[in-house]
Design an enzyme around this catalytic site. Structure first.
Site: not given
Length: 350
Positions: A80, A105, A179-181, A252, A313
């Protein structure tokens, strides 16, 4: 080593290609030329079963909105930016506001909604795809024409390497990430609460009610953010800590890394025995435990829910443009932005 490609669909008349590359061990990565999105990583468990360990959509259409940013490359700036503006060289730049009054992003389009040029490659020891894109001056409000290359490489050591490279003809902020989970249980057999996460980090960033760093660096000691010896995610998520509650009862948060390319991030899932080791030259990692997954969404064909995946990330610190004491994210004209993150998949037999 082999690579195959398959057209999935079209966007604005341009083909969307899925590239699947496999190493000699059977480990497999699938990615798209749309957003450089990773849709599948097949990794072995302790019994030799190869299963998908990342979150994705089974259909393409959800990627056109992709509110969780599944698998995508994020840019120009990950994270952000407060009030969607920044000052550089005496000039104020106004960015697209895509999260309330803030910029998130890379904006409404961002690199995650770009159709990238892709060139595949294969050698005896490695296989992969190099993606490239030119972000024009003024895109989403950013200055400079920026040439970006993102290279995905899989080798026979079960290492998946993401390399980033960028140049600009004007000074501009840039910090790229993926941004892979991850969910190491395999094929989403369980959530991530019983994954164990270890991070070599003594400090994390305090967030405000908009999830933007206040600029304050907090010590991890005696908090749920002390992951230096490893901690079950469930233990941290269920802790009574105001920063955990602030972001939807989970993580987060950006962590400052204390080392580079020295197994600084380790994720372990005991049932499968899968271990993911992440090494990077970035100064930090944002840890997100899927606290705000949209309801009604299908993930790998299953209904979405909290804590279905964890995003790690590796990047410069969010909102660095407003905090001079953070490592700078400014790419100067004519200089080279270069970054690499390596994901090593191993199996723990015990």
């Amino acid at each position: 080593m082999r690579i195959v490609q398959e057209q999935w669909t079209e966007v604005d008349g341009r083909p969307i290609i899925a590239y699947t590359f496999t190493n000699d061990n059977g480990m497999e990565v699938t990615c798209l030329n749309y957003g450089c999105i990773i849709t599948k990583i097949l990794a072995p468990d302790k019994y030799g079963n190869y299963e998908n360990v990342v979150l994705a959509f089974n259909e393409f259409s959800p990627y056109l909105t992709n509110s969780p940013y599944f698998g995508a490359v994020i840019g120009r700036v990950a994270g952000r930016i407060r009030e969607a503006s920044f000052e550089l060289n005496g000039k104020t730049y106004q960015l697209h506001k895509n999260e309330n009054s803030n910029h998130l992003h890379g904006g409404q389009k961002g690199f995650h909604h770009v159709v990238w040029k892709a060139v595949e490659f294969s050698t005896k020891e490695a296989v992969g795809v190099q993606f490239s894109y030119t972000s024009p001056d003024g895109e989403e409000g950013y200055p400079g024409n920026v040439d970006v290359q993102v290279t995905y490489t899989l080798n026979n050591q079960n290492e998946f390497i993401i390399s980033y490279h960028a140049t600009s003809d004007k000074d501009t902020p840039i910090t790229l990430t993926n941004h892979t989970y991850f969910n190491l249980s395999g094929n989403l057999k369980s959530d991530i609460l019983h994954h164990r996460l270890k991070i070599k980090s003594n400090q994390f960033l305090e967030l405000d009610h908009q999830f933007i760093p206040t600029g304050v660096l907090l010590n991890v000691e005696n908090t749920p953010f002390d992951l230096r010896e490893g901690k079950l995610l469930k233990e941290g998520i269920e802790a009574n800590h105001p920063q955990i509650a602030l972001v939807g009862q989970g993580y987060d948060h950006p962590f400052l890394l204390d080392s580079r390319h020295a197994e600084e991030i380790v994720l372990f899932e005991p049932e499968s025995g899968r271990t993911l080791i992440i090494e990077t030259d970035e100064p930090g990692v944002v840890v997100y435990t899927g606290n705000h997954f949209p309801s009604g969404m299908k993930v790998n064909g299953m209904p979405s829910r909290k804590y279905l995946g964890i995003c790690l990330e590796t990047q410069a610190l969010p909102d660095a443009v407003h905090h001079p004491h953070f490592p700078s994210c400014i790419l100067r004209a004519g200089e080279v932005y270069s970054s690499m993150t390596k994901y090593t998949f191993r199996v723990h037999q015990a």
